[in-house]
Design a protein around this motif. Structure first.
Motif, PDB file in Angstrom:
ATOM      1  N   ILE A 186      19.104 -29.801  47.500  1.00 21.50           N
ATOM      2  CA  ILE A 186      19.041 -29.300  46.303  1.00 21.50           C
ATOM      3  C   ILE A 186      17.545 -28.302  45.995  1.00 21.50           C
ATOM      4  CG2 ILE A 186      20.134 -28.766  44.811  1.00 21.50           C
ATOM      5  CD1 ILE A 186      22.862 -29.496  44.953  1.00 21.50           C
ATOM      6  N   LYS A 187      17.224 -29.351  46.496  1.00 22.64           N
ATOM      7  CA  LYS A 187      15.230 -29.685  46.038  1.00 22.64           C
ATOM      8  C   LYS A 187      14.552 -28.817  46.441  1.00 22.64           C
ATOM      9  CE  LYS A 187      11.515 -32.460  44.076  1.00 22.64           C
ATOM     10  NZ  LYS A 187      11.621 -34.036  43.834  1.00 22.64           N
ATOM     11  N   SER A 188      15.193 -29.217  47.402  1.00 25.99           N
ATOM     12  CA  SER A 188      13.595 -28.550  48.746  1.00 25.99           C
ATOM     13  C   SER A 188      14.346 -27.313  48.868  1.00 25.99           C
ATOM     14  CB  SER A 188      14.953 -28.839  49.817  1.00 25.99           C
ATOM     15  OG  SER A 188      13.361 -28.216  50.844  1.00 25.99           O
ATOM     16  N   LEU A 189      15.637 -26.753  48.300  1.00 24.31           N
ATOM     17  CA  LEU A 189      16.513 -25.155  48.777  1.00 24.31           C
ATOM     18  C   LEU A 189      15.910 -24.585  47.342  1.00 24.31           C
ATOM     19  CD1 LEU A 189      19.788 -25.276  49.196  1.00 24.31           C
ATOM     20  CD2 LEU A 189      18.188 -24.455  49.898  1.00 24.31           C
ATOM     21  N   ARG A 190      15.835 -25.415  46.295  1.00 19.48           N
ATOM     22  CA  ARG A 190      15.081 -24.840  44.951  1.00 19.48           C
ATOM     23  C   ARG A 190      13.486 -24.147  44.824  1.00 19.48           C
ATOM     24  NH1 ARG A 190      18.042 -28.680  39.770  1.00 19.48           N
ATOM     25  NH2 ARG A 190      19.933 -28.225  40.505  1.00 19.48           N
ATOM     26  N   GLU A 191      12.571 -25.371  45.290  1.00 18.80           N
ATOM     27  CA  GLU A 191      11.091 -25.324  46.081  1.00 18.80           C
ATOM     28  C   GLU A 191      11.246 -23.905  46.339  1.00 18.80           C
ATOM     29  OE1 GLU A 191       9.723 -28.466  47.417  1.00 18.80           O
ATOM     30  OE2 GLU A 191      10.162 -29.848  45.852  1.00 18.80           O
ATOM     31  N   ASP A 192      12.659 -24.002  47.771  1.00 21.15           N
ATOM     32  CA  ASP A 192      12.114 -22.459  48.729  1.00 21.15           C
ATOM     33  C   ASP A 192      12.575 -21.766  47.394  1.00 21.15           C
ATOM     34  OD1 ASP A 192      11.506 -24.145  51.004  1.00 21.15           O
ATOM     35  OD2 ASP A 192      13.688 -24.433  51.755  1.00 21.15           O
ATOM     36  N   LEU A 193      13.369 -21.259  46.806  1.00 22.64           N
ATOM     37  CA  LEU A 193      13.292 -20.001  46.291  1.00 22.64           C
ATOM     38  C   LEU A 193      12.811 -19.537  44.999  1.00 22.64           C
ATOM     39  CD1 LEU A 193      17.683 -21.137  45.033  1.00 22.64           C
ATOM     40  CD2 LEU A 193      16.534 -18.775  46.728  1.00 22.64           C
ATOM     41  N   GLN A 194      11.880 -20.935  44.857  1.00 26.10           N
ATOM     42  CA  GLN A 194      11.029 -20.975  44.240  1.00 26.10           C
ATOM     43  C   GLN A 194      10.129 -19.803  44.242  1.00 26.10           C
ATOM     44  OE1 GLN A 194       9.176 -24.185  41.906  1.00 26.10           O
ATOM     45  NE2 GLN A 194       8.674 -23.383  39.649  1.00 26.10           N
ATOM     46  N   ARG A 195       9.374 -20.301  46.008  1.00 28.51           N
ATOM     47  CA  ARG A 195       8.537 -20.173  45.999  1.00 28.51           C
ATOM     48  C   ARG A 195       8.806 -18.351  46.578  1.00 28.51           C
ATOM     49  NH1 ARG A 195       8.060 -25.222  48.935  1.00 28.51           N
ATOM     50  NH2 ARG A 195       8.804 -24.135  50.510  1.00 28.51           N
ATOM     51  N   VAL A 196       9.941 -17.803  46.818  1.00 30.49           N
ATOM     52  CA  VAL A 196      10.547 -16.533  47.459  1.00 30.49           C
ATOM     53  C   VAL A 196      10.490 -15.990  45.868  1.00 30.49           C
ATOM     54  CG1 VAL A 196      12.793 -15.641  47.583  1.00 30.49           C
ATOM     55  CG2 VAL A 196      11.662 -17.215  49.315  1.00 30.49           C
ATOM     56  N   ASP A 197      10.745 -16.717  45.351  1.00 32.28           N
ATOM     57  CA  ASP A 197      11.013 -15.784  43.464  1.00 32.28           C
ATOM     58  C   ASP A 197       9.333 -15.419  42.839  1.00 32.28           C
ATOM     59  OD1 ASP A 197      13.290 -15.589  43.129  1.00 32.28           O
ATOM     60  OD2 ASP A 197      13.560 -17.232  42.068  1.00 32.28           O
ATOM     61  N   GLN A 198       8.995 -16.714  43.833  1.00 30.94           N
ATOM     62  CA  GLN A 198       6.841 -16.073  43.269  1.00 30.94           C
ATOM     63  C   GLN A 198       6.852 -14.610  44.319  1.00 30.94           C
ATOM     64  OE1 GLN A 198       5.297 -17.799  40.823  1.00 30.94           O
ATOM     65  NE2 GLN A 198       3.227 -16.583  41.022  1.00 30.94           N
ATOM     66  N   ASP A 199       7.093 -14.272  45.481  1.00 29.70           N
ATOM     67  CA  ASP A 199       6.427 -14.157  46.178  1.00 29.70           C
ATOM     68  C   ASP A 199       7.315 -12.421  46.012  1.00 29.70           C
ATOM     69  OD1 ASP A 199       5.195 -15.819  47.624  1.00 29.70           O
ATOM     70  OD2 ASP A 199       6.467 -16.303  49.047  1.00 29.70           O
ATOM     71  N   MET A 200       8.578 -12.276  45.713  1.00 28.89           N
ATOM     72  CA  MET A 200       8.631 -10.933  44.694  1.00 28.89           C
ATOM     73  C   MET A 200       8.169 -10.798  44.009  1.00 28.89           C
ATOM     74  SD  MET A 200      13.085 -12.238  46.007  1.00 28.89           S
ATOM     75  CE  MET A 200      13.243 -10.444  45.611  1.00 28.89           C
ATOM     76  N   ALA A 201       7.934 -11.631  43.138  1.00 27.82           N
ATOM     77  CA  ALA A 201       7.005 -10.752  42.351  1.00 27.82           C
ATOM     78  C   ALA A 201       6.112 -10.811  41.896  1.00 27.82           C
ATOM     79  CB  ALA A 201       7.084 -12.481  40.970  1.00 27.82           C
ATOM     80  N   VAL A 202       5.585 -11.241  42.894  1.00 31.87           N
ATOM     81  CA  VAL A 202       4.109 -10.694  42.712  1.00 31.87           C
ATOM     82  C   VAL A 202       4.314 -10.165  43.914  1.00 31.87           C
ATOM     83  CG1 VAL A 202       2.383 -11.635  44.700  1.00 31.87           C
ATOM     84  CG2 VAL A 202       1.942 -13.139  42.545  1.00 31.87           C
ATOM     85  N   GLY A 203       5.241  -9.682  45.272  1.00 37.09           N
ATOM     86  CA  GLY A 203       5.535  -7.980  45.677  1.00 37.09           C
ATOM     87  C   GLY A 203       5.592  -7.236  45.158  1.00 37.09           C
ATOM     88  N   GLY A 204       6.942  -7.487  43.923  1.00 37.33           N
ATOM     89  CA  GLY A 204       7.061  -6.486  42.825  1.00 37.33           C
ATOM     90  C   GLY A 204       5.932  -6.098  42.427  1.00 37.33           C
ATOM     91  N   LEU A 205       5.173  -6.603  42.004  1.00 34.14           N
ATOM     92  CA  LEU A 205       4.311  -6.292  41.218  1.00 34.14           C
ATOM     93  C   LEU A 205       2.997  -5.313  41.603  1.00 34.14           C
ATOM     94  CD1 LEU A 205       3.154  -9.452  38.615  1.00 34.14           C
ATOM     95  CD2 LEU A 205       4.236  -7.431  37.784  1.00 34.14           C
TER      96      LEU A 205
END
Length: 160
Positions: A113-132
């Motif tokens: 779960i910790k690993s998945l949260r880190e992956d989701l955080q990276r994906v969220d960051q990438d999506m946020a940066v990509g969205g911007l």
């Protein structure tokens, strides 16, 4: 097969067992008479050859029989306790093993779960940066379209 507990008088299993209680004492002592030593000094008892010597022996024999019965009752209860503990310990240790296995699986799950949260955080960051980046590119495209229109309009004005 151990001796059944039903062979032991119920009085021993009562919640409020108190030997001081006359009824309890009568049951435990099996209503044996308490033999008092004859009156007189200890030298009188040693020198007497009649009934005084037999009374203490009878009392001792009765006492020994009662002690033997109590010992047998305790042995019977002990055998049952050992049997119960033995059967309960098997299931207890099986449950303990299962608990340890569950704890291990839970620890593995927490790690995943910790690993998945880190992956989701990276994906969220990438999506946020990509969205911007997409928003920036759309704005730039719109600005370029406006600039193109203004340039064409200016070009038409110059041509006229």
């Amino acid at each position: 097969m151990p001796t059944p507990l039903s062979t032991i008088p119920n009085v021993y299993f009562e919640e409020n067992f108190q030997l001081e209680n006359p009824r309890t004492f009568d049951v435990v002592s099996e209503r044996a008479e308490i033999v008092k030593p004859p009156q007189g000094s200890s030298s009188d008892r040693r020198n007497s050859t009649n009934g005084s010597a037999s009374a203490p022996r009878k009392a001792l024999a009765t006492n020994a029989i009662l002690q033997e019965k109590l010992s047998w009752y305790m042995d019977t209860v002990e055998v049952h306790l050992i049997s119960s503990i033995s059967s309960a310990s098997t299931s207890f240790f099986a449950a303990l093993g299962s608990l340890r296995e569950l704890q291990s699986e839970a620890a593995d799950s927490v790690t995943r779960i910790k690993s998945l949260r880190e992956d989701l955080q990276r994906v969220d960051q990438d999506m946020a940066v990509g969205g911007l980046e997409v928003v920036r590119m759309r704005r730039r495209k719109e600005n370029l379209r406006k600039l193109t229109q203004a340039t064409e309009q200016l070009s038409r004005v110059v041509d006229r």
